[in-house]
Design an enzyme around this catalytic site. Structure first.
Site, short mmCIF file in Angstrom:
data_model
loop_
_atom_site.label_atom_id
_atom_site.label_comp_id
_atom_site.label_asym_id
_atom_site.label_seq_id
_atom_site.Cartn_x
_atom_site.Cartn_y
_atom_site.Cartn_z
N CYS A 92 0.84 -1.19 0.00
CA CYS A 92 0.00 0.00 0.00
C CYS A 92 0.89 1.24 0.00
O CYS A 92 1.79 1.36 0.82
CB CYS A 92 -0.91 -0.01 1.23
SG CYS A 92 -1.92 1.47 1.41
N CYS A 164 -8.43 -5.98 -9.61
CA CYS A 164 -8.02 -4.96 -10.57
C CYS A 164 -7.61 -3.72 -9.77
O CYS A 164 -8.47 -3.03 -9.20
CB CYS A 164 -9.21 -4.68 -11.49
SG CYS A 164 -8.84 -3.69 -12.92
#
Length: 188
Positions: A92, A164
């Protein structure tokens, strides 16, 4: 078909297009790119992980901030990781949480990095997203709540899922080369 009937049909089709375009424009006004900029309110961080919005904004590029904090989407085929093939971990961009491994990345043809499974169970969270007149599952970082992308049920086996993910939501950590593999090229 006679001329008055053809004209009536043309008028009906024109009205349908205009009404449809109005609906599209109304839906588009809700897109992150076109609505007033607002920060996510559903981030979930512990006190020692909590970052203020100004801290996050200062660390991220404008695109990373728009994608992760305002549920934006980068254009297809524009992100730095959609055609990326190194071994390692995708983390992240906001908090560093390990999200995906390169071993589960595949070419989906969608224009975004696609994975068939998160790095570990619980690395990401899903929630229903009904924007743009469709129902899909938004994927967020389980540690900080950053918007990552969406998951779809059209991926490869063994999961049948396609995560995705926006490149702007990711950082890449290259796998360290095993020192034994450096000495013996047959070990990788």
């Amino acid at each position: 078909m006679n001329k008055p009937a053809a004209l009536s049909l043309a008028a009906i089709l024109t009205a349908a297009v205009v009404i449809g375009a109005g609906s599209f424009i109304a839906a588009d006004s809700k897109r992150p790119e076109t609505r007033a900029k607002e920060t996510r309110k559903d981030t979930v961080m512990t006190e020692n992980q909590r970052k203020t919005d100004s801290d996050v904004k200062a660390r991220l590029t404008p695109e990373q901030y728009r994608v992760t904090q305002q549920c934006g989407t980068e254009p297809a085929f524009s992100g730095k990781y959609y055609n990326h093939h190194e071994d390692g971990s995708y983390t992240c961009v906001v908090c560093g949480n390990v999200l995906f491994q390169s071993t589960t990345k595949y070419e989906s043809g969608s224009g975004w990095p696609s994975f068939w499974e998160p790095a570990v169970e619980g690395a990401v969270k899903g929630k229903t997203d009904t924007s743009f007149g469709m129902t899909r599952t938004e994927i967020t970082c389980s540690k900080c709540g950053a918007h990552l992308g969406h998951v779809f049920p059209d991926g490869p086996e063994p999961t049948g899922l396609r995560y995705c993910i926006n490149s702007a939501a990711l950082e890449f950590q290259k796998s360290p080369v095993d020192s034994a593999a450096k000495k013996d090229p047959s070990r990788k």
